[in-house]
Scaffold this active site. Structure first.
Site, mmCIF file in Angstrom:
data_model
loop_
_atom_site.group_PDB
_atom_site.id
_atom_site.type_symbol
_atom_site.label_atom_id
_atom_site.label_comp_id
_atom_site.label_asym_id
_atom_site.label_seq_id
_atom_site.Cartn_x
_atom_site.Cartn_y
_atom_site.Cartn_z
ATOM 1 N N CYS A 27 1.458 -45.350 -28.139
ATOM 2 C CA CYS A 27 1.685 -45.993 -29.443
ATOM 3 C C CYS A 27 0.357 -46.042 -30.198
ATOM 4 O O CYS A 27 -0.707 -45.831 -29.612
ATOM 5 C CB CYS A 27 2.209 -47.407 -29.222
ATOM 6 S SG CYS A 27 1.043 -48.406 -28.277
ATOM 7 N N HIS A 34 -2.510 -49.031 -19.315
ATOM 8 C CA HIS A 34 -2.001 -48.916 -17.945
ATOM 9 C C HIS A 34 -1.759 -47.447 -17.626
ATOM 10 O O HIS A 34 -0.661 -47.053 -17.311
ATOM 11 C CB HIS A 34 -0.691 -49.687 -17.814
ATOM 12 C CG HIS A 34 -0.823 -51.129 -18.163
ATOM 13 N ND1 HIS A 34 -1.484 -52.036 -17.376
ATOM 14 C CD2 HIS A 34 -0.397 -51.833 -19.222
ATOM 15 C CE1 HIS A 34 -1.437 -53.228 -17.936
ATOM 16 N NE2 HIS A 34 -0.789 -53.130 -19.060
ATOM 17 N N CYS A 71 -4.427 -54.917 -30.661
ATOM 18 C CA CYS A 71 -3.465 -54.264 -31.556
ATOM 19 C C CYS A 71 -3.042 -55.254 -32.642
ATOM 20 O O CYS A 71 -2.775 -56.428 -32.347
ATOM 21 C CB CYS A 71 -2.255 -53.827 -30.740
ATOM 22 S SG CYS A 71 -0.947 -53.175 -31.771
ATOM 23 N N HIS A 83 1.009 -61.514 -17.381
ATOM 24 C CA HIS A 83 0.591 -60.327 -18.142
ATOM 25 C C HIS A 83 -0.559 -60.703 -19.073
ATOM 26 O O HIS A 83 -0.562 -61.768 -19.690
ATOM 27 C CB HIS A 83 1.766 -59.774 -18.956
ATOM 28 C CG HIS A 83 1.489 -58.413 -19.519
ATOM 29 N ND1 HIS A 83 0.739 -58.218 -20.651
ATOM 30 C CD2 HIS A 83 1.847 -57.176 -19.094
ATOM 31 C CE1 HIS A 83 0.656 -56.924 -20.902
ATOM 32 N NE2 HIS A 83 1.318 -56.267 -19.968
ATOM 33 N N GLU A 94 -1.374 -59.757 -21.985
ATOM 34 C CA GLU A 94 -1.005 -60.072 -23.376
ATOM 35 C C GLU A 94 -0.518 -61.524 -23.480
ATOM 36 O O GLU A 94 -0.898 -62.256 -24.402
ATOM 37 C CB GLU A 94 0.084 -59.116 -23.869
ATOM 38 C CG GLU A 94 0.459 -59.392 -25.318
ATOM 39 C CD GLU A 94 1.664 -58.604 -25.790
ATOM 40 O OE1 GLU A 94 1.752 -57.397 -25.500
ATOM 41 O OE2 GLU A 94 2.527 -59.201 -26.459
ATOM 42 N N THR A 115 5.152 -58.324 -26.818
ATOM 43 C CA THR A 115 5.506 -57.197 -27.702
ATOM 44 C C THR A 115 6.326 -56.118 -27.003
ATOM 45 O O THR A 115 7.040 -55.366 -27.670
ATOM 46 C CB THR A 115 4.235 -56.530 -28.266
ATOM 47 O OG1 THR A 115 3.407 -56.159 -27.159
ATOM 48 C CG2 THR A 115 3.493 -57.444 -29.206
ATOM 49 N N SER A 122 2.614 -50.589 -15.461
ATOM 50 C CA SER A 122 2.883 -50.732 -16.896
ATOM 51 C C SER A 122 4.219 -51.433 -17.112
ATOM 52 O O SER A 122 5.272 -50.963 -16.675
ATOM 53 C CB SER A 122 2.906 -49.333 -17.542
ATOM 54 O OG SER A 122 3.667 -49.363 -18.719
ATOM 55 N N ASN A 166 5.959 -51.941 -19.953
ATOM 56 C CA ASN A 166 6.960 -51.294 -20.800
ATOM 57 C C ASN A 166 7.572 -50.069 -20.116
ATOM 58 O O ASN A 166 8.708 -49.707 -20.380
ATOM 59 C CB ASN A 166 6.391 -50.977 -22.189
ATOM 60 C CG ASN A 166 5.375 -49.871 -22.157
ATOM 61 O OD1 ASN A 166 5.726 -48.714 -22.162
ATOM 62 N ND2 ASN A 166 4.094 -50.220 -22.095
ATOM 63 N N SER A 178 1.559 -46.411 -23.035
ATOM 64 C CA SER A 178 0.166 -46.052 -22.774
ATOM 65 C C SER A 178 0.057 -44.702 -22.069
ATOM 66 O O SER A 178 -0.981 -44.386 -21.491
ATOM 67 C CB SER A 178 -0.546 -47.158 -21.986
ATOM 68 O OG SER A 178 0.118 -47.441 -20.791
HETATM 69 S S1 SF4 Z 1 2.956 -51.622 -27.362
HETATM 70 FE FE1 SF4 Z 1 1.302 -53.118 -27.685
HETATM 71 S S2 SF4 Z 1 -0.430 -51.854 -28.297
HETATM 72 FE FE2 SF4 Z 1 1.402 -50.604 -28.600
HETATM 73 S S3 SF4 Z 1 2.006 -50.907 -30.741
HETATM 74 FE FE3 SF4 Z 1 3.143 -52.366 -29.471
HETATM 75 S S4 SF4 Z 1 1.881 -54.194 -29.545
HETATM 76 FE FE4 SF4 Z 1 0.591 -52.541 -30.182
#
Ligand code: SF4
Length: 283
Positions: free
Chosen positions: A12, A39, A94, A122, A124, A159, A221, A223, A265
């Protein structure tokens, strides 16, 4: 064998910009990143090759003058501590993570009890709650009872949370505590939503055609794990790898359709290399 990439996948803009900042030659190797910037093992190695040092926490010894905050963000108090210790602090948070910090500040100033949907440990989430005196982190349905007795709660999400899961927990909270005032701010970022809806579409396709998914991303990771969950819910076989060398030809025997997706990532060159290797294995 058909190979389809999810229509949104991989790095991203938040992660990309943070990596570019860390690789800036102006640092001349005099830079330490506190916590994992991304990650992804290949990117971490690239940073090390550029002389960037990485430590897990502020308690570790930092040998450089410059210190970078990761894309996941951190608490203001952490930045202040680093400045007080004489470091020059570069903030690669970010903007979409900072949006969550702003939303929480607004909720607290309006008298809501702040609640974060996300993983308690985490980085974040630690950054989001790091300056708060009182807060609750809800990781799933099992944590809902922690909210008993609260009159007004203001909720934000990590996020990279799955928005469908967040909305499900929100419904459970409203059903369990009908008297409670609830303000919900959807802070799941757009790149995450795009990747989640893209993997849902592709997994649905694969489920219809007995296909398999290859999910590329760091084993730690968050996500990337959510992408695997989507496959598991649809009973689509998914193989989680960090790079193309981990692909096994046996996974594709008799398979007609392979999907590829990747966490936020995972660099696009790693996705490309995985795609090429699957093509070779399918011959
Ligand atoms: S995943 Fe995290 S770093 Fe990537 S755009 Fe979303 S908030 Fe920003």
């Amino acid at each position: 064998m058909k190979i389809t990439r999810a229509r949104a996948l991989g790095t991203c803009f938040g992660v990309r910009d943070a990596i570019e900042a860390a690789l800036d030659p102006a640092f001349k190797g005099d830079l330490t990143i506190v916590g994992q910037l991304v990650h992804n093992p290949q990117t971490v190695q690239k940073l090390r090759d550029h002389g960037v040092q990485m430590v897990d926490s502020l308690d570790d010894e930092i040998e450089s003058r410059n210190v970078m905050i990761t894309a996941h963000g951190t608490a203001e108090s952490v930045k202040e501590k680093l400045s007080d210790r004489g470091f020059t602090v570069y903030d690669a948070s970010c903007p979409l993570v900072l949006r969550v910090h702003t939303a929480v500040r607004r909720l607290v100033s309006e008298g809501w009890h702040p609640v974060v949907f996300g993983q308690e440990k985490h980085v974040e989430v630690r950054g989001i709650v790091g300056d708060l005196e009182d807060y609750t982190v809800v990781g799933g349905s099992g944590d809902i009872e922690k909210l008993a007795g609260k009159a007004r709660i203001g909720i934000v999400c990590q996020t990279t949370h799955r928005i469908t899961e967040a909305r499900g927990i929100l419904d459970e909270i409203r059903n369990r505590f009908p008297e409670m005032e609830v303000e919900f701010v959807d802070t799941v970022c757009k790149p995450t939503k795009d990747r989640q809806s893209a993997v849902e579409e592709l997994a649905d396709d694969l489920a219809r055609g007995q296909g398999v998914m290859v999910v590329v991303g760091g084993y730690n990771s968050s996500n990337t794990r959510k992408l695997l969950e989507v496959c598991s819910e649809r009973q689509v076989t998914a193989h989680h790898i960090e790079n193309e060398d981990q692909l096994e030809s046996a996974w594709f025997t008799g398979v007609e359709h392979v999907g590829i997706t990747a966490g936020t990532s995972t660099p696009h060159e790693v996705v490309d290399a995985v795609h090429v290797r699957i093509t070779e294995l399918s011959r």
